[in-house]
Design an enzyme around this catalytic site. Structure first.
Site: not given
Length: 294
Positions: A11, A45, A69-70, A110, A134, A138, A159
């Site tokens: 995104q 990768d 990011a995961y 995040t 998560y 991060k 968000w």
């Protein structure tokens, strides 16, 4: 100059491909070496963090921006190693490679680094306390970037939504076409933030000499997921994107159980960012209007 962008198919990465062109040539990477639409790009990768430094050395960029990011919050609870490889180990490798070559490094984090128990927007120096894997991965990524010792920007956001990729807005618009009624969580509070805003602010910060360290980067104002959904449908109907709005019923978090706990309060204080930029960050509702107009 050359800007090396990791995660160019996400995104934020999609929007960065546009905004970073103001700084120079953008070399884009994805895990597959392919962009949406089939165009080829560099392969990066993040499941093989040790392979990333060679790419930085070969491209020799003036700036590195990491938007990879995961982000599978629930899956991360059972996929701990993969989450930490992508969100902590890989950014650390990139940050050290950049520090060795005096290359500015931009990394995104995040709201999940906080526990969501606050009652006012979180500031950059507030104590962190992630609720799950998560958020912990991060936060470990932030620590790895800082410990590398080079020039860096860590931009915490929350968000995130936009025209590309998988996100809440696109899910609501898809479901709203087929359903008469939706049940949406109303007791989680945050600031819906367009990916385009993140990309534009990133490019703006990189053109300043006084922007370094950790910043919070979200839209201003706050709402719930329920309020966000209602606003999406109201705006979409007004623009003819959907024929009618479904009923949006508020539910509690306990009524929508997930594998990972979510922060109940995710608002981030952007005053530090606004002081550096010398302009006001737009309200979340104005951001939504702009995205749907596009």
């Amino acid at each position: 100059m050359t800007v090396l962008l990791f995660g160019g198919n996400g995104q934020v990465g999609h929007e960065l491909r546009r905004s970073l062109r103001a700084l120079g040539d953008v070399v884009v990477t994805t895990r597959s070496g392919q962009l949406p639409g089939g165009a080829r790009c560099e392969v990066a990768d993040f499941d093989r963090p040790d392979s990333l430094a060679e790419l930085v050395e070969r491209v020799a960029p003036a700036i590195v921006v990491n938007a990879a990011a995961y982000t599978a919050v629930d899956k991360a609870e059972d996929d701990v190693d993969a989450a930490f490889r992508t969100n902590a180990e890989a950014p650390g490798v990139l940050a050290r490679a950049c520090a060795l070559r005096d290359i500015p490094f931009v990394h995104y984090s995040t709201d999940y680094v906080f526990d969501g128990q606050g009652s006012r927007p979180y500031r950059e120096d507030d104590p962190t306390a992630p609720l799950g894997v998560y958020g912990a991965s991060k936060l470990a990524g932030e620590d790895a970037v800082r410990s590398a010792g080079g020039w860096h920007l860590i931009l915490r956001t929350a968000w995130v939504y936009g025209r590309h990729g998988h996100n809440f807005m696109k899910t609501m618009l898809r479901l709203g076409e087929d359903r008469d009624e939706l049940r949406v969580v109303a007791d989680q509070i945050g600031s819906p933030t367009p990916a385009r805003l993140i990309a534009e602010v990133t490019a703006g910060l990189l053109q300043r000499s006084d922007a370094e360290g950790t910043f919070h980067l979200t839209a201003t104002g706050q709402t719930s997921w329920h309020g966000f959904a209602a606003a999406i449908f109201e705006e979409a109907v007004a623009r003819g994107l959907i024929a009618r709005a479904p009923r949006v019923l508020p539910i509690t978090t306990s009524g929508y159980p997930t594998r990972a706990r979510r922060p109940a309060y995710s608002c981030l204080d952007v005053c530090k960012l606004e002081r550096v930029l010398a302009w006001r960050i737009p309200d979340w509702r104005a951001g939504l209007t702009r995205v749907l107009q596009e």
